[in-house]
Design a protein around this motif. Sequence first.
Motif, PDB file in Angstrom:
ATOM      1  N   GLU A   1       0.673  -1.243   0.067  1.00  0.00           N
ATOM      2  CA  GLU A   1      -0.158  -0.079  -0.029  1.00  0.00           C
ATOM      3  C   GLU A   1       0.844   1.198   0.055  1.00  0.00           C
ATOM      4  N   LEU A   2       1.987   1.139   0.659  1.00  0.00           N
ATOM      5  CA  LEU A   2       2.724   2.268   0.773  1.00  0.00           C
ATOM      6  C   LEU A   2       3.771   2.674  -0.326  1.00  0.00           C
ATOM      7  N   GLY A   3       3.939   1.495  -1.164  1.00  0.00           N
ATOM      8  CA  GLY A   3       5.049   1.317  -2.136  1.00  0.00           C
ATOM      9  C   GLY A   3       6.431   1.544  -1.700  1.00  0.00           C
ATOM     10  N   ALA A   4       6.627   0.696  -0.470  1.00  0.00           N
ATOM     11  CA  ALA A   4       7.911   0.942   0.394  1.00  0.00           C
ATOM     12  C   ALA A   4       9.145   0.031  -0.410  1.00  0.00           C
ATOM     13  N   ILE A   5      10.092   0.555   0.021  1.00  0.00           N
ATOM     14  CA  ILE A   5      11.479  -0.110  -0.123  1.00  0.00           C
ATOM     15  C   ILE A   5      11.752  -0.929   0.963  1.00  0.00           C
ATOM     16  N   VAL A   6      12.022  -2.336   0.915  1.00  0.00           N
ATOM     17  CA  VAL A   6      12.220  -3.344   1.952  1.00  0.00           C
ATOM     18  C   VAL A   6      13.805  -3.617   1.763  1.00  0.00           C
ATOM     19  N   PHE A   7      14.613  -3.350   2.593  1.00  0.00           N
ATOM     20  CA  PHE A   7      16.023  -3.504   2.508  1.00  0.00           C
ATOM     21  C   PHE A   7      15.902  -4.865   3.524  1.00  0.00           C
ATOM     22  N   ILE A   8      16.922  -6.147   2.921  1.00  0.00           N
ATOM     23  CA  ILE A   8      16.635  -7.436   3.439  1.00  0.00           C
ATOM     24  C   ILE A   8      18.298  -7.433   4.108  1.00  0.00           C
ATOM     25  N   HIS A   9      18.257  -7.626   5.233  1.00  0.00           N
ATOM     26  CA  HIS A   9      19.465  -8.101   6.106  1.00  0.00           C
ATOM     27  C   HIS A   9      19.879  -9.323   6.478  1.00  0.00           C
ATOM     28  N   PRO A  10      20.561 -10.264   6.085  1.00  0.00           N
ATOM     29  CA  PRO A  10      20.964 -11.550   6.593  1.00  0.00           C
ATOM     30  C   PRO A  10      21.116 -11.496   8.227  1.00  0.00           C
ATOM     31  N   THR A  11      20.615 -12.655   8.781  1.00  0.00           N
ATOM     32  CA  THR A  11      20.969 -12.860  10.032  1.00  0.00           C
ATOM     33  C   THR A  11      21.184 -14.354  10.272  1.00  0.00           C
ATOM     34  N   ALA A  12      21.502 -14.983  11.465  1.00  0.00           N
ATOM     35  CA  ALA A  12      21.776 -16.278  11.703  1.00  0.00           C
ATOM     36  C   ALA A  12      20.423 -17.100  11.346  1.00  0.00           C
ATOM     37  N   PRO A  13      20.761 -18.073  10.544  1.00  0.00           N
ATOM     38  CA  PRO A  13      19.823 -19.135  10.212  1.00  0.00           C
ATOM     39  C   PRO A  13      19.261 -19.648  11.332  1.00  0.00           C
ATOM     40  N   CYS A  14      17.743 -19.776  11.663  1.00  0.00           N
ATOM     41  CA  CYS A  14      17.183 -20.416  12.615  1.00  0.00           C
ATOM     42  C   CYS A  14      16.045 -21.311  12.254  1.00  0.00           C
ATOM     43  N   MET A  15      15.677 -22.280  13.169  1.00  0.00           N
ATOM     44  CA  MET A  15      14.688 -23.322  12.706  1.00  0.00           C
ATOM     45  C   MET A  15      13.938 -23.525  14.087  1.00  0.00           C
ATOM     46  N   GLN A  16      12.630 -23.598  13.876  1.00  0.00           N
ATOM     47  CA  GLN A  16      11.615 -23.862  14.987  1.00  0.00           C
ATOM     48  C   GLN A  16      11.494 -25.348  15.388  1.00  0.00           C
ATOM     49  N   CYS A  17      11.884 -25.578  16.677  1.00  0.00           N
ATOM     50  CA  CYS A  17      11.999 -27.273  17.014  1.00  0.00           C
ATOM     51  C   CYS A  17      10.942 -27.373  17.762  1.00  0.00           C
ATOM     52  N   SER A  18      10.614 -28.522  18.168  1.00  0.00           N
ATOM     53  CA  SER A  18       9.307 -29.015  19.032  1.00  0.00           C
ATOM     54  C   SER A  18       9.073 -28.255  20.376  1.00  0.00           C
ATOM     55  N   HIS A  19       7.878 -28.352  20.806  1.00  0.00           N
ATOM     56  CA  HIS A  19       7.553 -27.322  22.025  1.00  0.00           C
ATOM     57  C   HIS A  19       7.992 -26.008  21.956  1.00  0.00           C
ATOM     58  N   GLY A  20       7.814 -25.350  20.854  1.00  0.00           N
ATOM     59  CA  GLY A  20       7.873 -23.904  20.616  1.00  0.00           C
ATOM     60  C   GLY A  20       9.350 -23.596  20.882  1.00  0.00           C
ATOM     61  N   VAL A  21      10.563 -24.354  20.758  1.00  0.00           N
ATOM     62  CA  VAL A  21      11.751 -24.074  20.947  1.00  0.00           C
ATOM     63  C   VAL A  21      12.322 -23.292  19.773  1.00  0.00           C
ATOM     64  N   THR A  22      12.966 -22.327  19.702  1.00  0.00           N
ATOM     65  CA  THR A  22      13.650 -21.753  18.374  1.00  0.00           C
ATOM     66  C   THR A  22      15.310 -22.188  18.384  1.00  0.00           C
ATOM     67  N   ALA A  23      15.942 -22.820  17.597  1.00  0.00           N
ATOM     68  CA  ALA A  23      17.338 -22.745  17.755  1.00  0.00           C
ATOM     69  C   ALA A  23      18.099 -22.232  16.498  1.00  0.00           C
ATOM     70  N   GLN A  24      19.128 -21.693  16.511  1.00  0.00           N
ATOM     71  CA  GLN A  24      20.103 -21.416  15.259  1.00  0.00           C
ATOM     72  C   GLN A  24      20.337 -22.617  14.613  1.00  0.00           C
ATOM     73  N   ALA A  25      20.266 -22.683  13.387  1.00  0.00           N
ATOM     74  CA  ALA A  25      20.389 -23.734  12.512  1.00  0.00           C
ATOM     75  C   ALA A  25      21.850 -23.748  11.941  1.00  0.00           C
ATOM     76  N   LEU A  26      22.755 -24.128  12.625  1.00  0.00           N
ATOM     77  CA  LEU A  26      24.504 -23.988  12.445  1.00  0.00           C
ATOM     78  C   LEU A  26      25.070 -25.146  12.512  1.00  0.00           C
ATOM     79  N   PRO A  27      25.047 -25.871  11.130  1.00  0.00           N
ATOM     80  CA  PRO A  27      25.758 -27.428  11.286  1.00  0.00           C
ATOM     81  C   PRO A  27      27.357 -27.366  11.885  1.00  0.00           C
ATOM     82  N   PHE A  28      27.892 -26.197  11.510  1.00  0.00           N
ATOM     83  CA  PHE A  28      29.267 -26.003  12.232  1.00  0.00           C
ATOM     84  C   PHE A  28      29.558 -25.476  13.543  1.00  0.00           C
ATOM     85  N   GLY A  29      28.306 -25.276  14.022  1.00  0.00           N
ATOM     86  CA  GLY A  29      28.478 -24.497  15.377  1.00  0.00           C
ATOM     87  C   GLY A  29      28.947 -23.142  15.430  1.00  0.00           C
ATOM     88  N   ASP A  30      29.895 -22.967  16.654  1.00  0.00           N
ATOM     89  CA  ASP A  30      30.514 -21.806  16.531  1.00  0.00           C
ATOM     90  C   ASP A  30      32.061 -21.736  15.703  1.00  0.00           C
TER      91      ASP A  30
END
Length: 347
Positions: free
Chosen positions: A152-181
């Motif tokens: 409706e506004l004709g807006a610009i949307v600037f997309i910035h990446p962040t850590a990939p995340c996934m929703q696990c069971s029981h409403g828990v959210t975890a970072q999806a990082l196969p290599f950890g830190d």
Amino acid sequence: MSLPPRIDVHSHYLPPFYRAALLANGHEKVDGMPALPEWSLSAHLALMDSANISKAIVSISSPGTNLRPDLPSSTVVDLTRKCNAYAADLKRKHPPKFGFWASLPLPDVDATLREIDTAVEEGCDGFALMTNYQGDYIGDAKFDRVFQRFNELGAIVFIHPTAPCMQCSHGVTAQALPFGDRYPIPVFEFFFDSARAAINLFFSGTVDRCPNVTFLLPHAGGVLPALLTRFTAFGALVPGCQEADPKKVRKQLAEQFYFDLAGMAFEGDEGSDGSGQLKALVKGFDISPERLLYGSDFPFTRQTSAMTLANRMQAGLECLFSDEEREAIYVRNAEKLLNEKKLVRSG
């Protein structure tokens, strides 16, 4: 040789209260980087002077204003409001120098719709979205009302990446990082998450439903160009899979998407040719120079590094584009975008 004038659409600000909030919520090494950078208005102006940046459109970087999955929505809303008010004040006090992409308190949609209207009243130039919010990726149906408002506004949307995340069971959210830190997230996970978000915007029909929205993808599109043919052709080759019309996607990329050049868009040192990520994007997928914009990524890219990358970019762009095309990439594309998509305040 002095750098040509430019408008910076990808740079960040860290007001003192936001930096304190990051530290208080476990982000002292944000996204696995060695340290949280310092930021000040004087330092940002010094970078702009050195790199010949006439205007910077600032935004809050990853992880945005939703700093932990367990934070109350009211806390996220309050931090978002303070950040946007700070940026609006920066723009009011230095109107030739600064604009801002407003942050939003997603995934709280109702609060986000209220903040959109407030930020428009304060003079924001568009909106900065993270690729995902605690595992909810932009393009998800729960964000449809937000994108309807953007349209409706004709807006610009600037997309910035962040850590990939996934929703696990029981409403828990975890970072999806196969290599950890083991590796800082910006090294490559940022590029993958940008592609996830962009592909989801196409597959979900969000881009189709929002023809008035202009999307700005960072880092020359991340790994999206490498996946473009695959995700648009896959459904036609494998029955029962998600489909995307290749011609329509290419048309939408040419008309609704811009790509900033923050990061390592070129191979080699300052005296090298035009080889590297940007060449693969523009030559491999026929992306017009009219869709490219300059970005410094300051202060997460420190001033010395930002200058090194700016000098490398100058050499690389000279190998790929004409004088007129380079001027468009540095200045005119951003001027046209900001003027044509200027948000109108009510009243």
